[in-house]
Design an enzyme around this catalytic site. Structure first.
Site, PDB file in Angstrom:
ATOM      1  N   ASP A 184     -22.327  69.087  50.113  1.00  0.00           N
ATOM      2  CA  ASP A 184     -23.682  68.964  49.590  1.00  0.00           C
ATOM      3  C   ASP A 184     -23.604  68.036  48.376  1.00  0.00           C
ATOM      4  O   ASP A 184     -22.526  67.620  47.942  1.00  0.00           O
ATOM      5  CB  ASP A 184     -24.275  70.336  49.244  1.00  0.00           C
ATOM      6  CG  ASP A 184     -25.805  70.292  49.183  1.00  0.00           C
ATOM      7  OD1 ASP A 184     -26.377  69.180  49.133  1.00  0.00           O
ATOM      8  OD2 ASP A 184     -26.431  71.369  49.195  1.00  0.00           O
TER       9      ASP A 184
HETATM   10  C1  NOJ Z   1     -29.134  69.271  47.962  1.00  0.00           C
HETATM   11  C2  NOJ Z   1     -29.585  70.289  48.952  1.00  0.00           C
HETATM   12  O1  NOJ Z   1     -28.900  71.512  48.743  1.00  0.00           O
HETATM   13  C3  NOJ Z   1     -29.396  69.894  50.414  1.00  0.00           C
HETATM   14  O2  NOJ Z   1     -30.051  70.827  51.226  1.00  0.00           O
HETATM   15  C4  NOJ Z   1     -29.903  68.501  50.644  1.00  0.00           C
HETATM   16  O3  NOJ Z   1     -29.743  68.151  51.998  1.00  0.00           O
HETATM   17  C5  NOJ Z   1     -29.187  67.543  49.717  1.00  0.00           C
HETATM   18  N1  NOJ Z   1     -29.471  67.925  48.333  1.00  0.00           N
HETATM   19  C6  NOJ Z   1     -29.577  66.096  49.937  1.00  0.00           C
HETATM   20  O4  NOJ Z   1     -30.864  65.847  49.510  1.00  0.00           O
END
Ligand code: NOJ
Length: 765
Positions: A308
């Protein structure tokens, strides 16, 4: 066979870039053989390409960053990016330092970047474009948890298909969806992104959403790669606090949290995202047991794992890695193929390989997987296959897409209560006061997790209601207060409007900023100024319909809880107001069911219907020394599965054989009858309880459900078949286990309703 012809569109699009690609080493190698990759079978030419890559180019294929161009919305959705300017980012891509970008700005941007890479880079490996396409691209559908309330995975597949076709039309190859984290704690704001608290519902929606996004052929120009996230158990964050630690038994992990991820991978999802949380002291991003033992060895997952957003770097703050280099090594060696946003892999992997701290073969294996998915997406055949400005426009917000949005929104609405048949409302002859901060205006319609949609294009409640009313003058609209603060004279104006009306519609609840990422709440209640507004309006004595706006379950209190009618309308997307009006005025009967329980009080969280009995289960609030609170039973005000329709549905005539043979199945049936005056769609649910086992079992578990459409007066026999595997749990040895003995069964309209109930015995084998 791979089609080696270049499409006319691609040729028109960037003739120079395509020509460069046509003669590139990457394409030459990949086109040598039938390079169709199926589930983990990587063609030999990929290895030949890998053999030509420098360590830096390999690290580049494992590095994904937020798009630097026009990513205003994207940046707002994540911590501020420290990335380069767009030109700098293009230069990085051409230098082979990037595998792709995410949350960019449509086909024009993608075309510029891809063209630069195809013309200027050494190996001409196509970029991949990713994005958070969560519940729609330009046409916005209900937030995922709302759509789960439809209890209709097929609907979720259809909306995902449309989202994929719109987004893939804009050059996006890869969505960071579905989010399949089970959410048992409604304080957690990201409840909004998943399918709620139930394992079976979670599995079905995970699989449907993957199928919708990926379609039949990942190469198709309306298909995108799905990403199962957040692996794993992100929804179990302690205290419902986002990003917080998770401490779970392996049994609960395997029995409750892992199955929806597994269902998504079984449906063919080719990517996974590591979650931010730790589990029992080990961050998921640095957890080889999760990423290798479970994901690769047990589940045979062939796709790619991406961290993530800065998840690898965050292991430093968590006290698990010393510095960036250490974090890169830990994440990579744990099995995270690609690093999102931190740049740590680009900075450190080449050095770590040179120093012998990361084996070259491990690096090559990750690069191979990344190139394989790019190939599956058809990018080596035609790097521009999804990049088409005209198609981007033509596919967006079409009449058919908006019609599906309205259908999905209508079917996501849940009617919690309808005393005296207050709803549906007549379209003439009654004066209506529409009151509350969500009564009108282009805000809080789409929900918090929309990168490309715009509230300005969505239909608000007042507009939807006006469209349904025969007499426009019958409607008065008053805000009454803001979401979290009073407005001067607001309550007085609202009370005056209520007094002058026959019926009050009170549009209250949470705004978009109160759920979603980083939006945990300690009290899951209607904010105080709105509660005060409701109390004042209800004091007029006029009948009040509560139209709730929410991204999670709420604990309803006072006149909001006691109002004669309550509708849960979430964030419904592009057609919000129209769909809500459809239900309010009875164009359609409500059919949604709660995918998570609404507790009596916030302090019950985490609450889930499939809890254990304890040794002292309570039957009544007056019980003493039992498992209950002073003011609430260990139960819900509105449980999982609850939802009314217009009219009444009766359950009768359970048919249940007394015994299920060890190697057999059992067929269970009941009659469901529409005793009302309108056509209704009933969601018939099958629950079981394993009465005695070597591991204590939940008081109820939903094993199946069926939706039946019933004309007034009509009845239908609804049949379910249970197999032995439906009775499994994770046993003492951590393996799926079934034990002979007695099982209770309910065919019922919710997790707390009796419906019809009986008992059978699973005979010993
Ligand atoms: C953080 C989030 O937890 C995740 O769900 C998301 O896909 C990413 N950012 C990218 O935007």
């Amino acid at each position: 066979m791979v089609d080696t012809r270049l499409s006319r569109r691609a040729a028109l699009m960037g003739a120079g870039a395509v020509a460069a690609w046509a003669s590139s080493p990457a394409r030459a190698l990949l086109m040598q053989a039938d390079a169709t990759i199926r589930m983990g079978v990587v063609p030999a030419p990929v290895d030949a390409l890998i053999a030509r890559m420098t360590l830096e180019e390999k690290a580049g294929q494992l590095t994904l960053n937020a798009a630097a161009w026009g990513g205003g919305v994207a940046t707002a959705l994540n911590p501020p990016s420290t990335g380069p300017s767009f030109e700098g980012q293009v230069a990085d891509a051409v230098a082979g330092k990037l595998t792709g970008v995410f949350n960019g700005n449509g086909a024009v941007m993608a075309e510029r970047m891809q063209r630069a890479v195809m013309q200027g880079s050494r190996l001409k490996i196509p970029l991949i474009f990713a994005a958070d396409v969560i519940h729609g691209h330009r046409t916005i559908f209900p937030v995922p948890v709302a759509e789960a309330a439809s209890f209709d995975p097929d609907l979720a597949m259809r909306t995902a298909r449309v989202a994929a076709s719109e987004a893939a039309g804009a050059g996006i190859d890869w969505t960071f969806f579905p989010m399949v984290d089970i959410a048992r704690d409604q304080r957690w704001g990201r409840t909004m992104e998943g399918a709620g608290e139930d394992v079976r519902l979670g599995e079905l929606f995970a699989a449907a959403r993957v199928r919708g996004f990926q379609g039949r052929d990942l190469k198709a120009d309306d298909a995108m790669m799905a990403c199962i996230k957040h692996f794993a158990a992100y929804g179990a964050a302690e205290s419902g606090l986002d990003y917080n630690v998770v401490d779970l038994s392996e049994r609960t992990l395997r029995e409750v949290y892992l199955p929806p991820y597994k269902a998504g991978f079984d449906a063919g999802a080719m990517s996974a995202m590591a979650s931010f949380n730790e589990i029992a002291g080990i961050p998921a991003t640095g957890n080889p047991w999760l990423m290798k033992t479970v994901l690769r060895d047990e589940w045979r997952f062939p796709g790619i794992v991406v961290s993530d957003y800065t998840g690898d770097e965050e292991m430093i703050a968590a006290g698990f890695a010393e510095d960036g280099r250490d974090a890169a090594r830990i994440a990579f060696m744990a099995g995270v193929d690609m690093s999102m946003q931190s740049n740590l892999y680009m900075l450190h992997l080449p050095g770590l390989v040179r120093e012998g701290l990361v084996p070259q073969a491990t690096l090559d294996a990750s690069v191979r997987r990344v190139l394989a998915v790019k190939h599956m997406l058809g990018l080596f055949d035609d790097p521009f296959r999804r990049i088409d400005v005209k198609r981007e426009k033509a596919r967006s917000r079409t009449r058919a897409n908006l019609a599906l949005s309205r259908e999905a929104a209508r079917r996501s609405i849940v009617l919690l209560k309808n005393d005296g048949g207050l709803l549906p409302l007549p379209t003439s002859g009654k004066r209506i006061a529409l009151i509350g901060p969500f009564a009108s205006g282009q805000h809080d319609l789409n929900g918090p997790w929309v990168v490309y949609g715009d509230n300005a294009n969505a239909v608000d409640l007042a507009t939807g209601i006006r469209g349904a009313l025969k007499d426009q003058n019958a409607l008065t609209v008053v805000a009454g207060c803001d979401v979290e603060k009073p407005i001067p004279g607001g309550i007085e104006a609202a009370v005056a409007a209520a007094r002058a009306a026959d019926i009050v519609l009170l549009a209250i609840g949470e705004n978009e900023g109160m759920s979603g990422e980083a939006q945990s709440r300690t009290e899951i209640v209607v904010p105080a100024p709105q509660q005060a507004l409701a109390e004042a309006v209800a004091a007029t004595g006029k009948p009040v319909v509560i139209v709730l706006k929410n991204g999670r379950a709420l604990a309803l209190t006072g006149v909001v809880r006691d109002a004669p009618a309550i509708l849960v309308t979430w964030f419904l997307g592009s057609e919000s107001g129209n769909a809500t009006a459809d239900i309010l005025f009875g164009t359609a009967s409500p059919s949604g069911r709660l995918p998570m329980s609404f507790p009596f009080e916030s302090g019950q969280e985490p609450y889930h219907y499939d809890h254990k009995a304890t040794g002292r289960p309570a039957q009544a609030l007056s019980d003493t020394y039992k498992a209950k609170y002073r003011t609430a039973l260990n139960a819900a005000l509105y449980p999982f599965g609850h939802g009314l329709t217009y009219g009444t549905i009766g359950y009768s005539a359970l048919s249940l054989p007394p015994t299920m043979a060890w190697n057999g199945v059992i067929e269970i049936a009941a009659t469901v009858t529409n005793t009302g005056a309108r056509t209704a769609e009933e969601t018939v649910q099958l629950y079981i309880r394993d009465r005695v086992a070597t591991i204590t079992r939940p008081v109820r578990e939903m094993k199946a459900f069926r939706k039946v459409r019933l004309a007034p007066g009509a009845g239908e026999t609804v049949r379910f078949t249970l197999k032995r595997s439906d009775l499994e749990f994770i046993g003492v040895d951590m393996k799926p286990t079934v034990e002979a003995g007695e099982f209770d069964v309910w065919i019922a309209p919710s997790a707390q309703a009796e419906g019809v109930t009986g008992r059978f015995v699973l005979a010993a084998g």
